[in-house]
Motif scaffolding. Structure first.
Motif, short mmCIF file in Angstrom:
data_model
loop_
_atom_site.label_atom_id
_atom_site.label_comp_id
_atom_site.label_asym_id
_atom_site.label_seq_id
_atom_site.Cartn_x
_atom_site.Cartn_y
_atom_site.Cartn_z
N VAL A 1 1.43 -0.92 0.05
CA VAL A 1 -0.07 0.06 -0.04
C VAL A 1 0.82 0.79 -0.33
CG1 VAL A 1 -1.77 1.41 1.17
CG2 VAL A 1 -1.32 -0.96 1.86
N ARG B 1 -1.75 6.30 -0.71
CA ARG B 1 -2.73 5.39 -0.79
C ARG B 1 -3.46 5.64 1.01
NH1 ARG B 1 -6.79 1.76 -2.69
NH2 ARG B 1 -8.38 1.86 -0.99
N ASP C 1 -4.29 9.24 2.25
CA ASP C 1 -5.88 9.49 1.22
C ASP C 1 -6.79 9.03 2.19
OD1 ASP C 1 -4.75 11.14 -0.73
OD2 ASP C 1 -4.82 10.25 -2.05
N ASP C 2 -6.88 7.46 2.58
CA ASP C 2 -7.41 6.86 3.30
C ASP C 2 -7.54 7.75 4.87
OD1 ASP C 2 -7.94 5.48 0.75
OD2 ASP C 2 -6.44 3.22 1.88
#
Length: 65
Positions: A53, A57, A60-61
């Motif tokens: 990951v 990412r 953002d998550d």
């Protein structure tokens, strides 16, 4: 963690992700994960099931785009 002269072994950890995040050690005892961001990060990594990951990412998550 148990360490010998050249090797360390880590106990098995169990995760439950249906409903609230649950973490248990190898004897079934609950492990407290107190901070919300740490729980969110752990849940995010578990959802990706061993796949890489990217940092972008995760950012953002966890913090939104």
């Amino acid at each position: 963690m148990v360490c010998g002269p050249a090797l360390c072994t880590v106990a098995t950890v169990w995760f439950g992700v249906l409903g609230p995040l649950v973490v248990r050690d190898d004897e079934g005892r609950p492990v407290k994960v107190l901070e919300a961001k740490v729980r969110a990060l752990l849940a995010d990594l578990l959802v990706h099931e061993g796949r890489p990951v990217s940092a972008d990412r995760l950012i953002d998550d966890l913090w939104g785009a």
